[in-house]
Design a protein around this motif. Structure first.
Motif, PDB file in Angstrom:
ATOM      1  N   GLY A 188       0.938  -1.061  -0.030  1.00 45.37           N
ATOM      2  CA  GLY A 188       0.084   0.023  -0.051  1.00 45.37           C
ATOM      3  C   GLY A 188       0.900   1.237  -0.260  1.00 45.37           C
ATOM      4  N   ALA A 189       0.134   2.370  -0.585  1.00 46.67           N
ATOM      5  CA  ALA A 189       0.908   3.627  -0.483  1.00 46.67           C
ATOM      6  C   ALA A 189       0.954   4.405   1.005  1.00 46.67           C
ATOM      7  CB  ALA A 189       0.473   4.259  -1.864  1.00 46.67           C
ATOM      8  N   PRO A 190       1.966   5.167   1.131  1.00 49.53           N
ATOM      9  CA  PRO A 190       1.655   6.024   2.459  1.00 49.53           C
ATOM     10  C   PRO A 190       0.884   7.164   2.020  1.00 49.53           C
ATOM     11  CG  PRO A 190       3.667   6.419   1.255  1.00 49.53           C
ATOM     12  CD  PRO A 190       3.305   5.176   0.452  1.00 49.53           C
ATOM     13  N   SER A 191       0.152   7.569   3.283  1.00 47.46           N
ATOM     14  CA  SER A 191      -0.631   9.023   2.977  1.00 47.46           C
ATOM     15  C   SER A 191       0.282  10.214   3.397  1.00 47.46           C
ATOM     16  CB  SER A 191      -1.731   8.766   3.884  1.00 47.46           C
ATOM     17  OG  SER A 191      -1.203   8.576   5.362  1.00 47.46           O
ATOM     18  N   LEU A 192       1.467   9.938   3.528  1.00 49.49           N
ATOM     19  CA  LEU A 192       2.197  11.193   3.913  1.00 49.49           C
ATOM     20  C   LEU A 192       3.941  10.698   3.674  1.00 49.49           C
ATOM     21  CD1 LEU A 192       2.749  13.965   5.158  1.00 49.49           C
ATOM     22  CD2 LEU A 192       3.392  12.770   7.229  1.00 49.49           C
ATOM     23  N   ILE A 193       4.378  11.553   2.664  1.00 44.00           N
ATOM     24  CA  ILE A 193       5.792  11.389   2.144  1.00 44.00           C
ATOM     25  C   ILE A 193       6.638  12.602   2.807  1.00 44.00           C
ATOM     26  CG2 ILE A 193       7.585  11.176   0.555  1.00 44.00           C
ATOM     27  CD1 ILE A 193       5.410  10.093  -1.385  1.00 44.00           C
ATOM     28  N   ARG A 194       7.610  12.301   3.781  1.00 46.77           N
ATOM     29  CA  ARG A 194       8.192  13.575   4.191  1.00 46.77           C
ATOM     30  C   ARG A 194       9.760  13.166   3.822  1.00 46.77           C
ATOM     31  NH1 ARG A 194       6.286  14.381  10.056  1.00 46.77           N
ATOM     32  NH2 ARG A 194       4.593  15.682   9.217  1.00 46.77           N
ATOM     33  N   GLN A 217      -4.069   2.296 -11.593  1.00 47.05           N
ATOM     34  CA  GLN A 217      -3.369   0.983 -11.122  1.00 47.05           C
ATOM     35  C   GLN A 217      -3.048   1.371  -9.848  1.00 47.05           C
ATOM     36  OE1 GLN A 217      -1.307  -1.804 -13.163  1.00 47.05           O
ATOM     37  NE2 GLN A 217      -2.557  -1.232 -15.207  1.00 47.05           N
ATOM     38  N   ALA A 218      -2.731   2.516  -9.618  1.00 47.13           N
ATOM     39  CA  ALA A 218      -1.640   2.884  -8.304  1.00 47.13           C
ATOM     40  C   ALA A 218      -2.488   2.619  -7.109  1.00 47.13           C
ATOM     41  CB  ALA A 218      -1.300   4.423  -8.440  1.00 47.13           C
ATOM     42  N   PRO A 219      -1.913   2.086  -6.173  1.00 50.44           N
ATOM     43  CA  PRO A 219      -2.662   1.873  -4.893  1.00 50.44           C
ATOM     44  C   PRO A 219      -3.279   3.338  -4.425  1.00 50.44           C
ATOM     45  CG  PRO A 219      -0.233   1.449  -4.500  1.00 50.44           C
ATOM     46  CD  PRO A 219      -0.604   1.777  -5.770  1.00 50.44           C
ATOM     47  N   VAL A 220      -4.239   3.175  -3.633  1.00 49.44           N
ATOM     48  CA  VAL A 220      -4.982   4.402  -2.928  1.00 49.44           C
ATOM     49  C   VAL A 220      -3.854   4.651  -1.725  1.00 49.44           C
ATOM     50  CG1 VAL A 220      -6.803   5.509  -2.157  1.00 49.44           C
ATOM     51  CG2 VAL A 220      -6.980   3.831  -3.717  1.00 49.44           C
ATOM     52  N   PRO A 221      -3.417   5.976  -1.641  1.00 50.19           N
ATOM     53  CA  PRO A 221      -2.668   6.465  -0.324  1.00 50.19           C
ATOM     54  C   PRO A 221      -3.257   6.360   0.878  1.00 50.19           C
ATOM     55  CG  PRO A 221      -2.523   7.820  -2.326  1.00 50.19           C
ATOM     56  CD  PRO A 221      -3.559   7.044  -2.780  1.00 50.19           C
ATOM     57  N   GLY A 222      -2.700   5.558   1.733  1.00 54.37           N
ATOM     58  CA  GLY A 222      -3.302   5.660   3.316  1.00 54.37           C
ATOM     59  C   GLY A 222      -4.229   4.405   3.384  1.00 54.37           C
ATOM     60  N   LYS A 514       1.660  15.109   0.742  1.00 52.69           N
ATOM     61  CA  LYS A 514       0.259  14.159   0.818  1.00 52.69           C
ATOM     62  C   LYS A 514      -0.383  13.609  -0.504  1.00 52.69           C
ATOM     63  CE  LYS A 514      -1.293  15.713   5.353  1.00 52.69           C
ATOM     64  NZ  LYS A 514      -0.610  16.978   5.846  1.00 52.69           N
ATOM     65  N   PRO A 515       0.154  12.309  -0.929  1.00 53.39           N
ATOM     66  CA  PRO A 515      -0.098  12.016  -2.200  1.00 53.39           C
ATOM     67  C   PRO A 515      -1.587  11.850  -2.245  1.00 53.39           C
ATOM     68  CG  PRO A 515       1.523  10.615  -1.225  1.00 53.39           C
ATOM     69  CD  PRO A 515       0.895  11.308   0.010  1.00 53.39           C
ATOM     70  N   THR A 516      -2.292  11.936  -3.558  1.00 47.24           N
ATOM     71  CA  THR A 516      -3.829  11.915  -3.532  1.00 47.24           C
ATOM     72  C   THR A 516      -3.890  10.552  -4.551  1.00 47.24           C
ATOM     73  OG1 THR A 516      -3.477  13.494  -5.268  1.00 47.24           O
ATOM     74  CG2 THR A 516      -4.537  14.239  -3.030  1.00 47.24           C
ATOM     75  N   ALA A 517      -5.008  10.149  -4.117  1.00 48.10           N
ATOM     76  CA  ALA A 517      -5.322   8.917  -5.102  1.00 48.10           C
ATOM     77  C   ALA A 517      -5.627   9.350  -6.539  1.00 48.10           C
ATOM     78  CB  ALA A 517      -6.915   8.327  -4.572  1.00 48.10           C
ATOM     79  N   TYR A 518      -5.244   8.654  -7.464  1.00 51.46           N
ATOM     80  CA  TYR A 518      -5.518   8.973  -8.853  1.00 51.46           C
ATOM     81  C   TYR A 518      -6.906   9.347  -9.230  1.00 51.46           C
ATOM     82  CZ  TYR A 518      -5.883   8.292 -13.645  1.00 51.46           C
ATOM     83  OH  TYR A 518      -6.439   8.538 -14.931  1.00 51.46           O
ATOM     84  N   SER A 519      -7.181  10.076 -10.229  1.00 46.23           N
ATOM     85  CA  SER A 519      -8.381  10.601 -10.665  1.00 46.23           C
ATOM     86  C   SER A 519      -8.697  11.994 -10.080  1.00 46.23           C
ATOM     87  CB  SER A 519      -9.470   9.516 -10.666  1.00 46.23           C
ATOM     88  OG  SER A 519     -10.016   9.700  -9.530  1.00 46.23           O
ATOM     89  N   GLN A 520      -7.973  12.223  -8.915  1.00 50.51           N
ATOM     90  CA  GLN A 520      -8.536  13.623  -8.585  1.00 50.51           C
ATOM     91  C   GLN A 520      -7.313  14.333  -9.287  1.00 50.51           C
ATOM     92  OE1 GLN A 520      -7.868  13.406  -4.314  1.00 50.51           O
ATOM     93  NE2 GLN A 520      -9.503  11.720  -4.117  1.00 50.51           N
ATOM     94  N   GLU A 521      -7.874  15.400  -9.910  1.00 45.32           N
ATOM     95  CA  GLU A 521      -7.069  16.109 -10.735  1.00 45.32           C
ATOM     96  C   GLU A 521      -6.055  16.896 -10.196  1.00 45.32           C
ATOM     97  OE1 GLU A 521      -6.878  16.718 -14.374  1.00 45.32           O
ATOM     98  OE2 GLU A 521      -7.676  14.609 -14.285  1.00 45.32           O
ATOM     99  N   LEU A 566      -1.180  -9.963  -5.116  1.00 48.21           N
ATOM    100  CA  LEU A 566      -0.530 -10.511  -4.113  1.00 48.21           C
ATOM    101  C   LEU A 566      -0.759  -9.748  -2.822  1.00 48.21           C
ATOM    102  CD1 LEU A 566       1.584 -12.717  -3.823  1.00 48.21           C
ATOM    103  CD2 LEU A 566       3.320 -11.218  -3.708  1.00 48.21           C
ATOM    104  N   GLY A 567      -0.441  -8.444  -2.851  1.00 51.08           N
ATOM    105  CA  GLY A 567      -0.479  -7.567  -1.894  1.00 51.08           C
ATOM    106  C   GLY A 567      -2.002  -7.557  -1.203  1.00 51.08           C
ATOM    107  N   SER A 568      -3.029  -7.396  -2.281  1.00 52.02           N
ATOM    108  CA  SER A 568      -4.314  -7.050  -1.659  1.00 52.02           C
ATOM    109  C   SER A 568      -4.785  -8.246  -0.823  1.00 52.02           C
ATOM    110  CB  SER A 568      -5.246  -7.085  -3.090  1.00 52.02           C
ATOM    111  OG  SER A 568      -5.392  -8.282  -3.610  1.00 52.02           O
ATOM    112  N   SER A 569      -4.388  -9.477  -0.966  1.00 50.25           N
ATOM    113  CA  SER A 569      -4.894 -10.562  -0.155  1.00 50.25           C
ATOM    114  C   SER A 569      -4.154 -10.347   1.285  1.00 50.25           C
ATOM    115  CB  SER A 569      -4.167 -11.890  -0.720  1.00 50.25           C
ATOM    116  OG  SER A 569      -2.904 -11.822  -0.384  1.00 50.25           O
TER     117      SER A 569
END
Lengths: 645, 874
Positions: A188-194, A217-222, A514-521, A566-569
């Motif tokens: 999974g992707a982090p919700s914060l990158i510092r 396809q990118a995992p949703v942050p957080g 703070k990465p945002t999920a894909y599709s948010q412009e 694999l990761g989703s399981s």
């Protein structure tokens, strides 16, 4: 020997990486038919045991394991040869030669080359120039991070720091970003990158960019298991690796050398011992991060404990259960003995290499006192035959803490290095100079004093031997690694807010994304730097691309999608217990290497009462001062040195 | 009753314990072909059918002389056709990607799309095939096996990488009658096996060996063979009319059935994996696993197309399916069935008929209701008739209402309906893909969607992908490519508008793929326009290079920081530009420059020198010279020549050393000069010059001593060596020549003397300078200790230390405790004194403890374990 870490114990189930790496390795082997010779890059063979064991490879047709060289393989009577190598020009050349040598003597041998982590055009070009391209099947082995322990991941790129700072070759930064992307697919992707530092900023930009390329396809942050990603660049703190690590594991590494999670040393009496050092060894797990000063007493406590238990069980009225419990404790006895032996070997080396004098000089230098006597001391060490790397460590330390070696000493010390270790090291000195690690003092003083003050790097009157320790500075006996302080402050709720002035003392930008999920412009919210130019159009990794058009992404999108599955399981499972939700999982990435003592400092921080985070460490390479500096020595010279040591 | 009307059981034939169902999929009419005279290839999974006039058969030809290859859907709609103007066809079949693979007599393999366009990846089975001609061939979806007329076998197992490989040679008495292939994924060895029926024996050939099995079938000879779809079984028909089924590895005969027919069947094929179908003219015989059989009449000729769960029969007017009735369907409709599914279906029919008995029936299966619902849903999915599907689903819905919460998956029926919608729309004659539920599962929905896109049914593919929640980006890209193909007369801008208009906002559109396609179609400006939309550098760069936009490609690569892409662009630029302009490009791009230098250092050292000279980089040039000197010195050849010259033995160094030595000196002179030209290279220039001098002196020393021990060592080592050889004079000369400080020199001498254990010499040296050595006595003590001098020697230096306290420490360190104690007493150092006492006391204890240590034995046993397991990486 084959004792592996227990990967499921850590904050992230790193066993997933092992499983995936193992599956891909076997898949690669299975694409080549029949019995085969597996030729390994020496830089890979050491850590391959974290992924698969030799008997398993045998089950998949590997008859022989050899290290890469140019000798013909024809005499082995084998029809299929599989190479597992890093994608470097040198490797491609060596392979070409070996293929030609082999083909001259035996007809009909098939060659498969699997590049780690992905094939490269430059290698294909070398193959083409050497006239062997048509005879080879080329494949990828997308293994990036190797799990070294339940909380340590390494890319095993030893010259990453030097490549970036001296040659301007940022390949390793791209490798870090790709590896992080792969990791995000699994966990999974982090919700914060510092992060902080020039290399860290580059990695962050690449990572954000790659994530955008992945599109939907990118995992949703957080939503995954990793909450925060902290990127720290070795350039912020080249001083710490030069210091002698004073934790148990760190000192073992400094004096006996830990290579790919194993140590080898001579027990008193000449017998050579080799064993794995990781969290599956309970005794080591408990002692590894303690100051070496505390290890002796701790080991003593354990043996005493056993003795009293033994006396307790001696009476005639002991139940079988009690005896059983006692014997189960006895099983730890070999471990304790091993550690007693090892601690003894460390002590012997400490005396032999006059470690005390060295540490004394280091302490004076970070304290900024008595530079004159330090320089004299270093000169004397050269006279008494101290090894080159130790001397270079101290010289660099002088230079970094003082903003250069004092003019009066500089030429003399440099000349002395050349006289003692050979004039060819003019290259080494030049390379260290180019990296800014070793220079002549010119005008401007170092800002180390200011950094030392701002980050409270020196802790006076700290007793290292207290268990548990009181400050992260116990790892270097009163000197706290800057990276530890940076991590400590980054993990506070307010983060680095309020520390801006101190951070400005260090090279490179600091950032918080703070990465945002894909599709948010909207492009990612970012401070204080402007947003990364996000490509307006979405993109993906080329699912329809021709087979063989290397995407440079470690196996391309198909592999990525697989990892996601694999990761989703794992992600969907009611994640690792209730504690994980109260505790944030932080992935701390050390770009350019990390020492065991620094890791110890981070682990100590995470284990403190009131801490609300679990820490996983990822790095380009597990280093100590010697391995850190040896990448600055020209390859041809390094070979010579290995023989003489 | 409704149930009776709906039940298909009337059409079923019982065979053993199972029912078989023969049903018509489509009424067809092959407009331009008569099956009688055709060679036919049917793709699996209800794919397209190709036909071409068989040139081996004598027919009356009307119309064009050249045969025409016709391609139809399974429902008989023409997809494409083209005239065959090449060599005589040896065999043809459809590949995994629904491409038509055609093998001609000369071993050339050509591939065609289902619309009849020739695809670029054609290949040959090798020179031998071309020379000898093809005798037998077996084509399968992933590759093909060919036997030349000289009985030599060649195979290709991966059409993506078609490299013909030769199999083991074999000696056949007679020409083989039939050939079959077991693919590598089904064999024990993992590599492909070819089976040849010749005479009464079956030959199994793989890459390593050819084995002959001749006692399997008695004396009768083999006339045809067929491998089951799962690769587990082999059906063999013999001359004397027997059908023998064997395990595919020929280890066991599973069944034998005598047809008592003298005539050989026209065709033989597997129906699913449990029964074999034989066709003679108008007769079709299906033989089950236990020898049970059913006889059918068919229209002649009848082409068999085996599937994983049945077999299709294609004749001039119809396309039929024969399959074993899937279990759920049999459960529900078997006459007299009392399975829960059957009862639930009955209940629903009764309910619809407004009969009260519905409730009674339902109650009778109360506990099995979830199972009954699942059975009905599965039966619906397995059935081909929409009316029955609906009835079965209705029964399932009815039953579900009475199930407890959680016993039936909430989306069971939703998913069943989605699948049925998909299957029904595929089976529609306008699409003509008669897929069964089991086949859809085996094929996987993702592959199905790809196939639909390939067959230009983009809308259907898109809708299916959406319904199944599969990614749609491939379909969109494929559509766009097809659009580009079909829009030859539309201007680039308009077409770009049209494409972006449709695709904008869709996730994951592969612009690079579309652009690549446009480029391949010769529409480079369009490709460039489309590429603007691509965000992945890995996709963009290769294409930009292809479009001649090298600099842009380089910059995109640099932006992404991907070394591989940068190299790709660099190599092309290097090829296409004159060096000065190339260097100019590099100069402005540090990362690209670094990468190129790193490549050139390894592969083009001379070029690199030239570049450094042109770019005025004396430092880098000097470092190159130093590196050459190091290599010359250490006998390391240039990387390119490394293979030919093994590491020189020490004794042989002299021979090559003279020229090498001279060259090294020249390198160092040049390096020194070059460093001198650089801004702050003064100290390096000095170092290089000094090194040169050192080498000269070392050379002289070697000549003088007749020993090759100096070259390549450091100055310090050279001085030490002189001392070792007892030559103080040369050592002193070195000191003066290289301005070694007195102190440093003293260190060198004393260490060297200690190393050769010249204790007298060491003693003498310590007295050379009055009043005391420049280094003090500590280095002497240290040197003694490091070289394990006798204690009395060490003690002599300790005695000369000025400070008693210090003496005490040193005495204690060499275990001279009495002296240590005396000195401690003398300096009134009570701490030291008690420490010494402690050591003396514990020494005896330690000795005792060591002998009785409990852990000792365990540790050694453990060691043994470690050593035993010698299974480590090198």
């Amino acid at each position: 020997m084959a004792t592996l870490p227990n990967f499921e114990l850590g904050p992230l189930p790193l066993g997933l990486i092992r499983e995936e790496g193992r599956r891909q390795l076997l898949d690669a082997l299975d694409t080549r038919r029949g019995k085969k010779v597996l030729v390994l890059d020496p830089r890979i063979s050491g850590f391959l045991r974290f992924v698969a064991e030799v008997p398993l490879l045998r089950e998949h047709g590997v008859e022989q394991l050899v290290l890469l060289d140019t000798n013909s393989l024809a005499q082995n009577g084998i029809r299929s040869v599989v190479y597992l190598v890093r994608a470097t020009i040198d490797n491609a050349q060596t392979i070409s030669k070996q293929i030609r040598n082999t083909a001259r003597e035996a007809k009909g041998v098939e060659f498969g080359v699997f590049f780690l982590p992905a094939r490269s055009h430059v290698c294909e070009k070398v193959f083409a120039e050497e006239g062997v391209f048509g005879d080879i099947h080329i494949g990828d082995y997308p293994l990036n991070f190797i799990p070294f322990d339940s909380d340590i991941l390494s890319l095993e790129l030893p010259s990453s720091f030097k490549d970036v700072v001296v040659d301007g070759d940022k390949t390793s930064l791209h490798a870090v970003a790709s590896a992080l992307l792969q990791l995000q697919a699994m966990y999974g992707a982090p919700s914060l990158i510092r992060g902080k530092g020039p290399g860290a900023a580059v990695v962050k930009d690449m990572l954000v960019r790659m994530q955008q390329e992945l599109g939907s396809q990118a995992p949703v942050p957080g939503e995954g298991a990793i909450d925060t990603l902290l990127l720290l660049d070795r350039e912020l703190d080249p001083i710490t690796p030069l210091m002698t690590q004073l934790t148990y594991e760190g000192l073992v590494d400094e004096l006996l050398g830990i290579s790919n999670g194993t140590v080898q040393f001579d027990v008193n009496g000449g017998q050579r011992q080799k064993f794995a050092l990781n969290s599956s060894d309970q005794v080591f797990h408990e002692l590894r991060d303690l100051s070496f000063a505390a290890v002796g007493p701790e080991l003593g406590k354990r043996t005493k404990g056993l003795r009293t238990d033994y006396q307790g069980t001696k009476g005639p009225d002991r139940s079988i259960a009690e005896l059983k419990q006692f014997t189960s404790q006895l099983k730890s006895l070999p471990h304790i003995t091993r550690h007693i032996n090892m601690a003894e070997a460390v002590s012997t080396q400490m005396r032999r290499r006059s470690l005390r004098a060295r540490v004394h000089v280091e302490q004076l230098l970070v304290d900024g006192r008595d530079v004159e006597s330090c320089c004299e001391n270093i000169e004397e060490m050269m006279c008494s035959g101290m090894d080159l790397l130790t001397v270079l460590r101290l010289l660099c330390l002088v230079s970094l803490t003082q903003g250069g070696i004092p003019k009066r000493h500089c030429d003399g010390l440099r000349r002395e290095v050349l006289h003692t270790y050979g004039h060819e090291h003019v290259l080494t000195l030049a390379s260290l100079q180019a990296a800014g690690l070793l220079k002549r003092q010119e005008g401007a003083r170092s800002n180390f004093a200011a950094v030392r003050k701002a980050f409270r790097l020196l802790v006076e009157g700290l007793d290292d031997a207290v268990v548990p320790p009181l400050d992260a500075a116990y790892t270097y006996s009163g000197y706290c690694p800057l990276t530890a302080r940076l991590a400590e402050s980054a993990l506070r709720p307010q983060g680095w807010t309020g520390l801006e002035d101190a951070l400005r003392l260090l090279p490179g930008p600091h950032f918080e994304v703070k990465p945002t999920a894909y599709s948010q412009e909207a492009s990612p919210a970012e401070t204080p730097e402007p947003a990364t130019p996000a490509a307006a159009a979405s993109g993906s990794l080329g699912l329809l691309s021709r087979p063989g058009s290397g995407t440079g992404m470690g196996g391309g999108a198909g592999a990525f999608a697989n990892l996601m599955r694999l990761g989703s399981s794992f992600r969907e499972a009611p994640s690792t217990g209730a504690t994980s939700k109260q505790h944030k999982t932080v992935l701390v990435v050390f770009i350019g290497g990390v020492t065991f003592a620094e890791i110890a400092a981070l682990r100590w921080m995470a284990s403190r009462p009131g801490s609300n985070c679990n820490i996983v460490i990822a790095t380009t390479k597990l280093i100590n001062g010697n391995t850190f500096l040896s990448s600055f020595i020209d390859g041809n010279l390094r070979q010579g040195m290995a023989e003489s040591v | 009753m409704v149930a009776v009307n709906l039940s298909p059981a009337g059409e079923w034939d019982e065979c053993g314990n199972h029912f078989y169902q023969r049903s018509t999929l489509y009424e067809v009419d092959w407009p331009n072909s008569s099956l009688e005279s055709c060679r036919v290839a049917c793709a699996a999974y209800g794919g397209p059918i190709a036909m071409i006039r068989d040139e081996r058969k004598m027919v009356q030809v009307s119309g064009p002389q050249k045969p025409v290859l016709q391609i139809y859907t399974a429902a008989g709609r023409q997809l494409g056709s083209f005239a065959w103007e090449q060599q005589t066809i040896a065999a043809m079949a459809w590949t995994l990607h629904e491409e038509l693979m055609v093998l001609d007599q000369a071993g050339e393999v050509k591939l065609y799309s289902m619309h009849g366009q020739q695809l670029s990846h054609q290949f040959s089975m090798g020179a031998e095939c071309a020379r000898e001609g093809v005798l037998q061939a077996c084509l399968f979806p992933r590759g093909l096996a060919v036997m030349t007329k000289s009985h030599h076998l060649w195979v290709v197992t991966d059409l993506a990488e078609p490299r013909p490989r030769s199999l083991a040679p074999l000696a056949l008495a007679s020409a083989p009658q039939c050939i079959a292939v077991i693919e590598g994924r089904h064999t024990n060895s993992g590599s492909i096996e070819v089976l040849l029926g010749a005479g009464s024996s079956i030959n199994v050939v793989d890459e390593d060996s050819a084995q002959e099995h001749n006692n399997l079938l008695g004396s009768s000879s083999v006339t045809s063979m067929a491998v089951s779809p799962n690769g587990q079984f082999l059906a063999v028909f013999t001359q004397d009319g027997r059908l023998v089924v064997l395990l595919a590895d020929l280890t066991r005969t599973l069944s034998e059935f005598s047809t008592q027919s003298d005539a050989q069947p026209d065709q033989m094929g597997w129906c699913g994996t449990d029964s074999v179908v034989l066709v003679w003219k108008e007769l079709m015989l299906m033989v089950g696993p236990l020898g049970e059989w059913v006889r059918y009449t068919v229209e002649s000729p009848c082409i068999l197309a085996p599937e994983c769960d049945g077999i299709r029969m294609i004749s001039q007017t119809s396309h039929e399916l024969l399959r074993r009735v899937p279990d759920p369907l049999a459960d529900v409709f078997r006459p007299g069935s009392t399975a829960p599914g059957a009862l639930l279906f009955d209940a629903r029919c009764l309910f619809d008929g407004e009969e009260a008995r519905a409730d009674e029936v339902l109650r009778s299966i109360a506990t099995d209701l979830p199972e009954a619902v699942a059975t009905c849903a599965a039966a619906a999915a397995a059935d081909y008739s929409p009316a029955r599907q609906a009835a079965l689903l209705k029964a399932a819905v009815y039953g579900r209402a009475f199930c407890n919460v959680g016993t039936v998956p909430p989306d069971l029926l939703l998913r069943a309906s989605i699948r049925l919608r998909i299957l029904n729309s595929l089976r529609d004659p306008s699409v003509g893909v008669p897929l069964s539920d089991a086949e859809l599962t085996a094929l996987s929905p993702a592959v199905l969607v790809d196939r639909l896109a390939n067959s230009r049914r983009h809308l259907l593919a898109l809708r299916m992908a959406t319904a199944l929640e599969l990614p749609t980006n491939k379909i969109l890209s494929h559509w766009a490519c097809a659009k580009v193909d079909a829009s030859g007369d539309i201007s680039d801008e308009e077409l770009q508008e049209a494409l972006t208009g449709k695709l904008r906002g869709q996730p994951g559109v592969q612009w690079a793929t579309i652009a690549r396609h446009a480029q391949a179609k010769g529409r480079r400006p369009l490709a460039a326009l489309l590429l603007e939309h691509e965000s992945s550098a890995a996709e963009q760069v290769p294409l930009l290079l292809g479009l001649g936009e090298e600099v842009k490609g380089l910059d995109k690569g640099l932006e992404a920081g991907d070394a591989d892409l940068i190299y790709l662009a660099l190599f092309q630029l290097w090829r296409s530009r004159p060096l000065p302009s190339f260097l100019q490009l590099l100069n402005a791009r540090p990362l690209a420059r670094a990468l190129f230098f790193s490549y050139a250092a390894r592969k083009e050292p001379d070029l690199l020198k030239q570049i450094f000279a042109t770019m005025n980089m004396p430092d880098s040039l000097a470092e190159l010279e130093i590196r050459s000197a190091i290599r010359l010195e250490r006998g390391i050849s240039m990387p390119d020549a490394a293979a030919s010259s093994p590491a020189q033995a020490p004794g042989t160094r002299r021979a090559g050393a003279d020229t090498g030595s001279l060259q090294a000196l020249q390198c160092l002179s040049r390096a020194s000069d070059l460093f001198g030209q650089s801004k702050d290279g003064a100290w390096q220039a000095k170092a290089a010059a000094e090194w040169r001098t050192l080498r000269q002196v070392q050379g002289e020393l070697e000549t003088e001593k007749g020993q090759a021990v100096f070259l390549g060592t450091s100055l310090a080592a050279t001085v030490r060596k002189c001392i070792h050889l007892g030559d103080r004079r040369s050592a002193n000369k070195l000191r003066d020549k290289f301005h070694i400080s007195e102190r440093r020199f003293a260190w060198l001498v004393l260490n060297a003397l200690a190393e050769i254990k010249d204790w007298d010499g060491l003693e003498a040296f310590s007295r050379e300078r009055k009043p005391a050595p420049v280094t003090g006595y500590e280095p002497f003590i240290g040197a003694c200790k490091n070289n394990s001098a006798p204690n009395d020697r060490t003690a002599r230096f300790i005695a000369r230390l000025p400070d008693a306290k210090h003496k005490a420490v040193e005495y204690a360190a060499i275990s001279m405790y009495q002296e240590a104690a005396e000195m401690a007493a003398q300096s009134k150092d009570s701490d030291m004194l008690s420490k010494i006492q402690g050591i003396v006391g514990s020494a005896s204890q330690a000795l005792y403890a060591e002998q009785h240590a409990p852990g000792g034995r365990h540790a050694s046993a453990f060691d043994r374990d470690l050593k035993a397991s010698g299974t480590d990486f090198p």
